[in-house]
Design an enzyme around this catalytic site. Sequence first.
Site, PDB file in Angstrom:
ATOM      1  N   ARG A 156       0.811  -1.220   0.000  1.00 43.91           N
ATOM      2  CA  ARG A 156       0.000   0.000   0.000  1.00 43.91           C
ATOM      3  C   ARG A 156       0.842   1.267   0.000  1.00 43.91           C
ATOM      4  NH1 ARG A 156      -4.786  -1.349   3.668  1.00 43.91           N
ATOM      5  NH2 ARG A 156      -3.282  -0.956   5.297  1.00 43.91           N
ATOM      6  N   ASP A 194       6.395 -24.113   5.254  1.00 45.42           N
ATOM      7  CA  ASP A 194       6.783 -24.352   6.642  1.00 45.42           C
ATOM      8  C   ASP A 194       8.295 -24.258   6.600  1.00 45.42           C
ATOM      9  OD1 ASP A 194       7.852 -25.637   8.934  1.00 45.42           O
ATOM     10  OD2 ASP A 194       5.903 -26.529   9.317  1.00 45.42           O
ATOM     11  N   HIS A 195       8.850 -23.166   7.133  1.00 44.03           N
ATOM     12  CA  HIS A 195      10.270 -22.919   6.855  1.00 44.03           C
ATOM     13  C   HIS A 195      11.175 -24.011   7.437  1.00 44.03           C
ATOM     14  CE1 HIS A 195      10.541 -21.067  10.881  1.00 44.03           C
ATOM     15  NE2 HIS A 195      11.843 -21.156  10.771  1.00 44.03           N
ATOM     16  N   LYS A 221      15.059 -26.134   5.995  1.00 44.10           N
ATOM     17  CA  LYS A 221      16.350 -26.186   6.700  1.00 44.10           C
ATOM     18  C   LYS A 221      17.148 -27.378   6.189  1.00 44.10           C
ATOM     19  CE  LYS A 221      14.718 -24.164  11.024  1.00 44.10           C
ATOM     20  NZ  LYS A 221      15.533 -23.038  11.440  1.00 44.10           N
ATOM     21  N   GLU A 247      14.119 -22.548  22.529  1.00 41.27           N
ATOM     22  CA  GLU A 247      14.552 -21.204  22.138  1.00 41.27           C
ATOM     23  C   GLU A 247      14.895 -20.402  23.388  1.00 41.27           C
ATOM     24  OE1 GLU A 247      12.365 -19.531  18.513  1.00 41.27           O
ATOM     25  OE2 GLU A 247      10.786 -20.513  19.644  1.00 41.27           O
ATOM     26  N   ASP A 295       1.751 -22.366  17.352  1.00 42.97           N
ATOM     27  CA  ASP A 295       2.889 -21.688  16.719  1.00 42.97           C
ATOM     28  C   ASP A 295       3.976 -22.674  16.284  1.00 42.97           C
ATOM     29  OD1 ASP A 295       4.346 -19.235  16.073  1.00 42.97           O
ATOM     30  OD2 ASP A 295       5.673 -19.758  17.735  1.00 42.97           O
ATOM     31  N   HIS A 350       5.789 -26.975  12.633  1.00 39.14           N
ATOM     32  CA  HIS A 350       7.200 -27.356  12.550  1.00 39.14           C
ATOM     33  C   HIS A 350       7.476 -28.724  13.206  1.00 39.14           C
ATOM     34  CE1 HIS A 350       7.529 -23.344  11.237  1.00 39.14           C
ATOM     35  NE2 HIS A 350       7.722 -22.754  12.395  1.00 39.14           N
TER      36      HIS A 350
END
Length: 484
Positions: free
Chosen positions: A51, A177-178, A182, A216, A235, A240
């Site tokens: 935008r 799905d990153h 990997k 993490e 999440d 994942h």
Amino acid sequence: MVSRIIPVDPFDLVIIGGTGDLARRKILPGLFRRYRAGQMQGETRVIGAARAEMDADGYRAMVRAALEEFDPVNATDTDAMAGFLKILDYVVLDAMGTDGWTDLAGKMHEGRVRAFYFSVAPRLFGPLAERLHLHGMADDDTRIVVEKPFGRDLGTARALNASLAQHFHEGQIYRIDHYLGKETVQNLMAIRFGNMLFEPLWNSQYIDHIQITVAETVGVGGRGDYYDRSGAMRDMVQNHMMQLLCLIAMEPPAKFDPDAVRDEKLKVIRALDPVEPNEIVRGQYEADDDKPGYREHVENPVSLTESFIAMKLHVSNWRWAGTPFYLRTGKRLRARTSEIAVVFKETPHSIFGPEAGQHRNILTIRLQPNEGIDLGVTIKEPGPGGMRLVDVPLDMTFSEALEPEAEDVPDAYERLIMDVIRGNQTLFMRGDEVEAAWAWTDPIIKAWEDRGDEPRPYDSGSSGPEDALMLMHRDGRRWRDIRT
Ligand code: BG6
């Protein structure tokens, strides 16, 4: 070891949400690295669409700043930077309205692969698909790329799939799905199906249990609003961790092709038993001396959302009956580490007698950091003191074994975007896979919502709540330490 770079034919890639956080942090730096590696040709077009009022030069300046911030080392290559900026273009676009669509259509080249990366909120996916169709950009060469969260339950995921399916068939939809991008996650398949050594033992006859940890150290940071509506289950687990579980548990596909692989993953998800409430532990991190706790982070003093989850899963099929899978993931834990530990059974009989102790082989696949595999092998403890046994690691760190130049290991997004252009869907989630994962997840979430389940507090920098340790202790097992 230098990887072989195969340039792809010129393509048109439109990043809708091209000024957003994901575009600046991941998508554009990923494309820049592929450009720099020689994988894109000069006639390729990468078009930002958003935008914000600006022209193509304004966009180039924004992208340059993003590359300098998020990929400072490669950004010093002035030739590559100049070349990459040249392939960029920009369109002011109203995703929900009419402005900009004719302009965008005018920039498309005939006869090329064209991809539209929907780097925007999922509620815009349907309207975007509709507008692409209305403006003649939804032909057979078109691919669309969508990010997680793909729905927040089965109903919303189905609705999203249905809205995309009105104008695109499954072969055109790339759900990212990153984790699948990997390097080490793909290695799970290479380790299992490229070696004779492991597969014959890969079942409940030889494997006691499997642990999957994604820990993490970061908290929920600036994403409190999204995270508090999601929690660790939505999440991390539904996507994942489910993908990791699938790659570890699936049957060997007949070939490495998108549907053969995804068919096998789907069967794993469908074989998952419902999870009993006493097989789940949810946690929330507390404040420490200098950092706020979860509830302060999300500015919700009564939040019941989990920032940690540990669970015991059963895959009900011939291969896995009797071998539990323990999964855990959380924020603000002791170390950033992702690993899968395959814990083998003890030998059926010890010829060395009780003084030799109990020993098990453990195959650990380290996903990040320090990617590699480690196989614990039992040997004789050196010395004259009789037949005492000790476990030693056969440890291989991939970066030492392969000596890749750092720049040759593509980040997950780079690989996945190039797979979109090449038309390879192996590392993307199929619609039925996502729906099956939600169908398994929904009743678990519903059960704790109905009970008003309170997550257990845990100290920042710890391994999660005490109860998570108990989840394994009561089965006579223990989690591996969370450490880098
Ligand atoms: C994202 C989650 O999908 O994955 C984040 O939304 C999480 O909460 C991240 O931090 C972890 O990804 P990685 O690649 O850092 O392990």
